[in-house]
Design an enzyme around this catalytic site. Structure first.
Site, PDB file in Angstrom:
ATOM      1  N   GLU A 173       0.989  10.693  -7.974  1.00 29.52           N
ATOM      2  CA  GLU A 173       2.211  11.208  -7.282  1.00 29.52           C
ATOM      3  C   GLU A 173       2.059  11.893  -5.974  1.00 29.52           C
ATOM      4  O   GLU A 173       2.737  11.611  -4.909  1.00 29.52           O
ATOM      5  CB  GLU A 173       3.512  11.727  -8.027  1.00 29.52           C
ATOM      6  CG  GLU A 173       3.974  10.972  -9.006  1.00 29.52           C
ATOM      7  CD  GLU A 173       3.240  11.036 -10.378  1.00 29.52           C
ATOM      8  OE1 GLU A 173       2.098  11.365 -10.534  1.00 29.52           O
ATOM      9  OE2 GLU A 173       3.810  10.399 -11.321  1.00 29.52           O
TER      10      GLU A 173
ATOM     11  N   ALA B 145       6.236   4.624 -11.890  1.00 27.95           N
ATOM     12  CA  ALA B 145       7.636   4.418 -11.311  1.00 27.95           C
ATOM     13  C   ALA B 145       7.350   3.124 -10.235  1.00 27.95           C
ATOM     14  O   ALA B 145       6.333   2.926  -9.660  1.00 27.95           O
ATOM     15  CB  ALA B 145       8.500   5.386 -11.027  1.00 27.95           C
TER      16      ALA B 145
ATOM     17  N   GLY C 172       4.507   7.574 -13.679  1.00 28.54           N
ATOM     18  CA  GLY C 172       5.409   7.524 -14.960  1.00 28.54           C
ATOM     19  C   GLY C 172       4.641   6.556 -16.024  1.00 28.54           C
ATOM     20  O   GLY C 172       5.157   6.878 -17.282  1.00 28.54           O
TER      21      GLY C 172
ATOM     22  N   GLU D 150       3.083   9.214 -18.219  1.00 26.09           N
ATOM     23  CA  GLU D 150       4.008  10.083 -18.666  1.00 26.09           C
ATOM     24  C   GLU D 150       4.628   9.330 -19.932  1.00 26.09           C
ATOM     25  O   GLU D 150       4.872  10.089 -20.671  1.00 26.09           O
ATOM     26  CB  GLU D 150       5.128  10.466 -17.665  1.00 26.09           C
ATOM     27  CG  GLU D 150       4.510  11.547 -16.485  1.00 26.09           C
ATOM     28  CD  GLU D 150       5.371  11.473 -15.073  1.00 26.09           C
ATOM     29  OE1 GLU D 150       5.782  10.405 -14.805  1.00 26.09           O
ATOM     30  OE2 GLU D 150       5.539  12.744 -14.769  1.00 26.09           O
TER      31      GLU D 150
HETATM   32  N1  CAA Z   1       5.383   0.211  -8.106  1.00 26.44           N
HETATM   33  C1  CAA Z   1       5.620  -0.736  -7.447  1.00 26.44           C
HETATM   34  N2  CAA Z   1       4.405  -1.872  -7.300  1.00 26.44           N
HETATM   35  C2  CAA Z   1       3.320  -1.471  -7.723  1.00 26.44           C
HETATM   36  C3  CAA Z   1       3.092  -0.331  -8.417  1.00 26.44           C
HETATM   37  C4  CAA Z   1       4.297   0.665  -8.561  1.00 26.44           C
HETATM   38  N3  CAA Z   1       3.865   1.788  -9.156  1.00 26.44           N
HETATM   39  N4  CAA Z   1       1.794  -0.352  -8.755  1.00 26.44           N
HETATM   40  C5  CAA Z   1       1.183  -1.605  -8.436  1.00 26.44           C
HETATM   41  N5  CAA Z   1       2.205  -2.268  -7.963  1.00 26.44           N
HETATM   42  C6  CAA Z   1       2.075  -3.747  -7.398  1.00 26.44           C
HETATM   43  C7  CAA Z   1       1.345  -3.529  -6.007  1.00 26.44           C
HETATM   44  O1  CAA Z   1       2.098  -3.379  -4.894  1.00 26.44           O
HETATM   45  C8  CAA Z   1       0.969  -4.936  -5.832  1.00 26.44           C
HETATM   46  O2  CAA Z   1       1.922  -6.129  -5.596  1.00 26.44           O
HETATM   47  P1  CAA Z   1       2.043  -7.282  -4.640  1.00 26.44           P
HETATM   48  O3  CAA Z   1       0.969  -8.131  -5.248  1.00 26.44           O
HETATM   49  O4  CAA Z   1       3.408  -7.550  -4.173  1.00 26.44           O
HETATM   50  O5  CAA Z   1       1.218  -6.459  -3.348  1.00 26.44           O
HETATM   51  C9  CAA Z   1       0.399  -5.523  -7.488  1.00 26.44           C
HETATM   52  O6  CAA Z   1       1.478  -4.361  -8.160  1.00 26.44           O
HETATM   53  C10 CAA Z   1      -0.869  -5.248  -8.005  1.00 26.44           C
HETATM   54  O7  CAA Z   1      -1.371  -3.856  -7.327  1.00 26.44           O
HETATM   55  P2  CAA Z   1      -2.566  -3.600  -6.378  1.00 26.44           P
HETATM   56  O8  CAA Z   1      -2.703  -4.961  -5.650  1.00 26.44           O
HETATM   57  O9  CAA Z   1      -2.600  -2.377  -5.729  1.00 26.44           O
HETATM   58  O10 CAA Z   1      -3.653  -3.772  -7.475  1.00 26.44           O
HETATM   59  P3  CAA Z   1      -4.996  -3.008  -7.553  1.00 26.44           P
HETATM   60  O11 CAA Z   1      -5.843  -3.312  -8.789  1.00 26.44           O
HETATM   61  O12 CAA Z   1      -5.744  -3.060  -6.081  1.00 26.44           O
HETATM   62  O13 CAA Z   1      -4.593  -1.399  -7.550  1.00 26.44           O
HETATM   63  C11 CAA Z   1      -3.688   0.666  -8.468  1.00 26.44           C
HETATM   64  C12 CAA Z   1      -4.249  -0.668  -8.771  1.00 26.44           C
HETATM   65  C13 CAA Z   1      -4.915   1.516  -8.380  1.00 26.44           C
HETATM   66  C14 CAA Z   1      -3.106   1.016  -9.892  1.00 26.44           C
HETATM   67  C15 CAA Z   1      -2.645   0.470  -7.395  1.00 26.44           C
HETATM   68  O14 CAA Z   1      -1.805  -0.391  -7.762  1.00 26.44           O
HETATM   69  C16 CAA Z   1      -2.062   1.761  -7.317  1.00 26.44           C
HETATM   70  O15 CAA Z   1      -2.231   2.695  -6.845  1.00 26.44           O
HETATM   71  N6  CAA Z   1      -0.669   1.795  -7.823  1.00 26.44           N
HETATM   72  C17 CAA Z   1       0.407   2.607  -7.654  1.00 26.44           C
HETATM   73  C18 CAA Z   1       0.079   4.015  -8.631  1.00 26.44           C
HETATM   74  C19 CAA Z   1       1.172   5.200  -8.316  1.00 26.44           C
HETATM   75  O16 CAA Z   1       1.134   5.635  -7.201  1.00 26.44           O
HETATM   76  N7  CAA Z   1       1.730   5.459  -9.545  1.00 26.44           N
HETATM   77  C20 CAA Z   1       2.735   6.656  -9.201  1.00 26.44           C
HETATM   78  C21 CAA Z   1       4.055   6.141  -8.968  1.00 26.44           C
HETATM   79  S1  CAA Z   1       5.365   7.198  -8.649  1.00 26.44           S
HETATM   80  C22 CAA Z   1       5.719   7.892 -10.268  1.00 26.44           C
HETATM   81  O17 CAA Z   1       5.357   7.195 -11.275  1.00 26.44           O
HETATM   82  C23 CAA Z   1       6.773   8.767 -10.380  1.00 26.44           C
HETATM   83  C24 CAA Z   1       6.986   9.492 -11.788  1.00 26.44           C
HETATM   84  O18 CAA Z   1       6.449  10.496 -11.936  1.00 26.44           O
HETATM   85  C25 CAA Z   1       7.740   8.980 -12.499  1.00 26.44           C
END
Ligand code: CAA
Length: 260
Positions: free
Chosen positions: A132, A66, A109, A112
């Site tokens: 999460e 998400a 998500g 999921e």
């Molecule tokens: N939401 C919004 N933006 C996101 C994102 C997310 N879930 N995941 C990545 N991005 C964005 C980053 O913020 C970044 O944006 P900027 O360039 O503006 O800074 C861009 O995508 C690239 O990401 P990274 O620089 O972090 O890339 P990386 O290769 O260093 O890392 C990653 C990759 C490990 C996937 C890391 O991006 C990460 O941990 N992302 C979040 C994963 C996460 O926590 N997902 C769960 C979300 S909550 C959810 O999904 C609730 C549910 O159950 C429905």
């Protein structure tokens, strides 16, 4: 078809292909993206020329979850009033089969969403997880429920409690994915399209009945599930495709489905 901005759609041999297309945000599942995805799925479900659907992302990410930037300031009342994430289930009510072709990250998500699909194919470098817990929340689109059914309690608990990622090979061993596509000539998307095209050549009523029965196996007792399957099996004899399929076998020719 409708012009989308967060996804791309194309059609190939009876297969509708939907590509999540916010590559800079690793296909974070924003509300506008999910609205477009729901619309595209509904369009393909209605389209008589489409028999199966493939859902994919980019090479780096199927979807990283998400959209955290969108969720950051949300309050409980906002989530509750607008039923945040409740509308994400369109994949599960789509009646034609949906195959997820996963490359790179399928997190939160994203994992999921892949689990809502009927079949998951993964590239060798795909990574699945429910991170999460690291955000001070928990999965909200089925992670704690569908992952258990896919890989069992112990692995699901481990993933949801640590937020660690699982490799494609682990996902295969656990039964989450049907196939891992090795690095080489064909991509996971090509393999998913190949399978979707194979399914697209079957009788659509049979395909839809199989999908409905298999999905019901998660909801019903064995006796109820077997009863449902038996009734669908009986109903299949009301289709023209049953006469055609069995006739073609006996006459040693290929069936020509009318999907009726
Ligand atoms: N939401 C919004 N933006 C996101 C994102 C997310 N879930 N995941 C990545 N991005 C964005 C980053 O913020 C970044 O944006 P900027 O360039 O503006 O800074 C861009 O995508 C690239 O990401 P990274 O620089 O972090 O890339 P990386 O290769 O260093 O890392 C990653 C990759 C490990 C996937 C890391 O991006 C990460 O941990 N992302 C979040 C994963 C996460 O926590 N997902 C769960 C979300 S909550 C959810 O999904 C609730 C549910 O159950 C429905």
């Amino acid at each position: 078809s409708t012009a989308f901005t967060n996804i791309l759609t194309r059609e190939d041999g009876g297969v509708g292909i939907i590509t999540l297309n916010r590559p800079k945000a690793l296909n974070a599942l924003s509300t506008p993206l999910m609205t477009e995805l729901n619309d595209a799925l509904a369009q393909y479900d209605r389209d008589d020329g489409i028999m199966a659907i493939v859902l994919t992302g980019s090479e780096k990410a199927f979807a990283a979850g998400a959209d955290i930037k969108e969720m950051r300031e949300l309050t409980f009342m906002e989530c509750y009033k607008k039923e945040f994430i409740t509308s994400w289930t369109k994949v599960t009510t789509t009646r034609k089969p949906v195959i997820a072709a996963v490359s790179g990250f399928a997190l939160g998500g994203g994992c999921e969403l892949a689990m809502m699909c009927d079949i998951i194919y993964a590239s060798h470098d795909a990574k699945f997880g429910q991170p999460e817990i690291n955000l001070g929340i928990l999965p909200g689109a089925g992670g704690t429920q569908r992952l258990v059914r896919a890989v069992g309690k112990s692995k699901a608990m481990e993933l949801c409690l640590t937020g660690d990622m699982m490799t494609a090979q682990e996902a295969l061993a656990g039964g989450l994915v049907a196939k891992v596509v090795p690095a080489g000539e064909s991509t996971v998307l090509e393999e998913a399209i190949k399978t979707a095209k194979k399914i697209a050549k079957k009788s659509l009523p049979s395909v839809m009945m199989v999908k409905e029965c298999v999905n019901k196996s998660f909801e019903l007792s064995l006796a109820e599930g077997l009863h449902l399957e038996r009734r669908f099996f009986h109903a299949a004899f009301a289709t023209q495709d049953q006469k055609e399929g069995m006739g073609a076998f006996v006459e040693k020719r290929k069936p020509s489905w009318t999907h009726e």
